[in-house]
Design an enzyme around this catalytic site. Structure first.
Site, PDB file in Angstrom:
ATOM      1  N   ALA A  99     -50.493  14.225  14.343  1.00 10.61           N
ATOM      2  CA  ALA A  99     -51.054  12.823  14.497  1.00 10.61           C
ATOM      3  C   ALA A  99     -51.342  12.373  15.803  1.00 10.61           C
ATOM      4  O   ALA A  99     -50.777  12.768  16.865  1.00 10.61           O
ATOM      5  CB  ALA A  99     -50.005  11.904  13.841  1.00 10.61           C
ATOM      6  N   GLY A 144     -47.987  17.078  12.225  1.00 12.10           N
ATOM      7  CA  GLY A 144     -48.852  17.239  11.088  1.00 12.10           C
ATOM      8  C   GLY A 144     -49.739  18.398  11.056  1.00 12.10           C
ATOM      9  O   GLY A 144     -50.136  18.759   9.924  1.00 12.10           O
ATOM     10  N   GLU A 147     -47.730  20.768   9.206  1.00  9.25           N
ATOM     11  CA  GLU A 147     -47.422  20.128   7.930  1.00  9.25           C
ATOM     12  C   GLU A 147     -48.805  20.594   6.858  1.00  9.25           C
ATOM     13  O   GLU A 147     -48.747  20.873   5.841  1.00  9.25           O
ATOM     14  CB  GLU A 147     -47.083  18.927   7.867  1.00  9.25           C
ATOM     15  CG  GLU A 147     -45.964  18.521   8.316  1.00  9.25           C
ATOM     16  CD  GLU A 147     -45.460  17.089   8.341  1.00  9.25           C
ATOM     17  OE1 GLU A 147     -44.741  16.476   7.798  1.00  9.25           O
ATOM     18  OE2 GLU A 147     -46.372  16.381   9.177  1.00  9.25           O
ATOM     19  N   GLU A 167     -41.520  16.186  15.796  1.00 10.89           N
ATOM     20  CA  GLU A 167     -41.289  14.793  15.992  1.00 10.89           C
ATOM     21  C   GLU A 167     -40.056  14.451  16.162  1.00 10.89           C
ATOM     22  O   GLU A 167     -39.729  13.335  16.596  1.00 10.89           O
ATOM     23  CB  GLU A 167     -41.835  14.329  14.447  1.00 10.89           C
ATOM     24  CG  GLU A 167     -43.265  14.498  14.294  1.00 10.89           C
ATOM     25  CD  GLU A 167     -43.449  16.063  13.502  1.00 10.89           C
ATOM     26  OE1 GLU A 167     -44.384  15.860  12.646  1.00 10.89           O
ATOM     27  OE2 GLU A 167     -42.847  16.694  13.540  1.00 10.89           O
TER      28      GLU A 167
END
Length: 216
Positions: A99, A144, A147, A167
């Site tokens: 992100a 992300g 992910e 994270e």
């Protein structure tokens, strides 16, 4: 080898690593100015769609990139001629670094929640496409970005790939499905280890533990 010839059904044939390596070595670039663009291949590769990620320098996931990503996924979902979807970065040395934290810092709490929900929904949309999906990972796939790759059916990583969920080192929980999909792919114990420690691993280790199908 032809990429599309691998997928008469969802069964994967033995040419997968070679075909994905061809994508890594390709010098062709899209002419689109969009952060996410969809390319429909022709000729021997007809039926294959390539989703290009192109937001230098890190393909950080921001609002515009997320919107365009969801548009590409939607187009793939309703294209009956597709047999395979491949995710690929056009940015050197990075697949997707997660992100955009600078953009997120400008959001209020509700906007952050809406954005994370949008990411989670986008990756679920990717996961539920009815043709095989492949993440071609060259460079960093972090947060992300990992992910996103986990929402694909298969992952092929170059030797330059680095993967992880960093994270937790920032006191942030991976919120777009990583805590669920990672243990399903590599097992609960290893999934917890990578999440709790924020550890980053190379493609060779990722292939060893089953996080990627091939390291090429």
């Amino acid at each position: 080898y032809s990429i599309s010839s691998m997928f008469a059904t969802r069964a994967v044939r033995f040419s997968l690593p070679l075909c994905t390596r061809r994508l890594f070595s390709s010098t062709a670039a899209t002419t689109s100015s969009r952060e996410v663009s969809l390319e429909l291949l022709e000729g021997a590769d007809k039926g294959v769609a390539v989703i290009h990620l192109n937001r230098p320098p890190a393909n950080a996931l921001g609002r515009t990139m997320l919107t365009q990503f969801r548009e590409a996924i939607h187009e793939c979902r309703f294209n009956a001629s597709l047999r395979c979807v491949i995710l690929k970065s056009d940015v050197d040395k990075v697949f997707c670094a997660g992100a955009d934290l600078k953009e997120r810092a400008q959001m209020n709490q509700q906007q952050v929640a809406e954005f994370v929900f949008g990411l989670r929904s986008a990756f679920t949309d990717l996961e539920t496409i009815t043709v095989p999906t492949i993440a071609a990972i060259e460079g960093a796939a972090l947060g992300g970005g990992l992910e996103m790759a986990l929402a694909c059916d298969m992952r092929v990583a170059s030797e330059a790939a680095i993967l992880g969920l960093p994270e937790t080192a920032l006191a942030i929980i991976p919120g777009a499905g990583g805590t669920q999909r990672l243990p399903r792919v590599i097992g609960a114990s290893r999934g917890k280890e990578l999440t709790f420690t924020a550890r980053r691993i190379d493609s060779k280790k990722a292939a060893e533990i089953g996080l990627v199908n091939y390291s090429v």
